[in-house]
Design a protein around this motif. Structure first.
Motif, PDB file in Angstrom:
ATOM      1  N   HIS A   1      -3.717  -7.758  -3.055  1.00 32.97           N
ATOM      2  CA  HIS A   1      -3.635  -6.548  -1.354  1.00 32.97           C
ATOM      3  C   HIS A   1      -2.787  -5.435  -1.581  1.00 32.97           C
TER       4      HIS A   1
ATOM      5  N   PHE B   1       2.080   0.836  -0.034  1.00 31.81           N
ATOM      6  CA  PHE B   1       2.251   0.351  -2.007  1.00 31.81           C
ATOM      7  C   PHE B   1       0.579   0.411  -2.193  1.00 31.81           C
TER       8      PHE B   1
ATOM      9  N   ASP C   1       0.388  -9.372  -7.502  1.00 34.69           N
ATOM     10  CA  ASP C   1       1.566  -9.073  -7.550  1.00 34.69           C
ATOM     11  C   ASP C   1       1.724 -10.557  -9.192  1.00 34.69           C
TER      12      ASP C   1
ATOM     13  N   HIS D   1      -2.755  -3.567  -5.232  1.00 39.31           N
ATOM     14  CA  HIS D   1      -2.540  -4.386  -6.437  1.00 39.31           C
ATOM     15  C   HIS D   1      -2.355  -5.653  -6.376  1.00 39.31           C
TER      16      HIS D   1
HETATM   17 FE   LIG Z   1       2.580  -7.643  -3.183  1.00 38.77          FE
END
Ligand SMILES: [Fe+2]
Ligand SMILES: O=C(O)CCC(=O)C(=O)O
Length: 208
Positions: free
Chosen positions: A183, A117, A122, A120
């Motif tokens: 993160h 991932f 959240d 980004h």
């Molecule tokens: Fe996240």
């Protein structure tokens, strides 16, 4: 060498780390093991994880490659309670004002071979509401022993600057941070890609 700024840290090479917390053995171990077995037994219910892109919820595996299960069945209530029990201590630790939780958003994620991932925040992914209700992010890691994958660290990025801190996703370890902390999940390798060997994570977002 780092300096501190309230609950945040200033890394020597610039930027600012928002506070975070890591707890090993977060759940009673029979519960953590049962959650893992539940995830493995429900392989057929996992779907590709989505992201929010230009106001649209979509799947884009160049940004996020993962499969997710959006309800923990018989474990949902217990996990919700565990997150709410942790909330006051996390607020204190992070120097955040106390808030009344309206909801705990929960999903189980399974990261297989090549999953990742990108960096980004959240409050900018998936939940398409303004203002975004996510305040605290808690992630509980689960995996079989011996671990069937390598990599897959959770990387916490400093605000500004290039500094980062990696957290290994060890079984029954919790990582918690304010939902505005940038993160990423580092790409992992899972030889053979058996579902049971994946990096499982219970994502919990406490909403204001
Ligand atoms: Fe996240
Ligand atoms: O699995 C992780 O370590 C974090 C996952 C994540 O960042 C997310 O789902 O928003």
């Amino acid at each position: 060498m780092t300096a501190t700024f309230g609950a945040a840290e200033i890394p020597a090479n610039g930027g600012l780390f928002l506070p975070h917390d890591v707890q090993s053995d977060w759940l009673p171990s029979p519960l953590a093991d049962a959650l893992l077995e539940y995830a493995i037994a429900n392989e057929s219910r996992f779907c590709p994880g989505s992201i929010l892109h230009s106001g649209k919820v979509m799947v884009d595996e160049t940004i996020r490659q993962v499969s997710v299960l959006s309800h923990l069945g018989p474990f949902h209530e217990q996990v919700t309670r565990a997150a709410l029990t942790a909330q006051p201590m996390l607020e204190r630790l992070f120097g955040m004002p106390a808030f009344t939780a309206s909801e705990v958003e929960i999903e189980m994620a399974a990261h297989g071979d090549g999953a990742h991932f990108q960096q980004h925040i959240d409050t900018f992914v998936v939940v398409n509401r303004c203002p975004n209700p996510r305040v605290l992010t808690l992630v509980l890691y689960l995996h079989r022993q011996p671990r069937g994958f390598t990599g897959g660290a959770l990387r916490l990025h400093a605000l500004g600057g290039e500094a980062f801190q990696d957290i290994m996703p060890d079984h029954n370890r919790l990582a918690a941070f304010p939902s505005i902390l940038p993160h990423s999940v580092q790409r992992l390798t899972c030889p053979g890609n058996a579902f049971a060997d994946r990096r499982f994570a219970v994502n919990m977002w406490i909403h204001r």
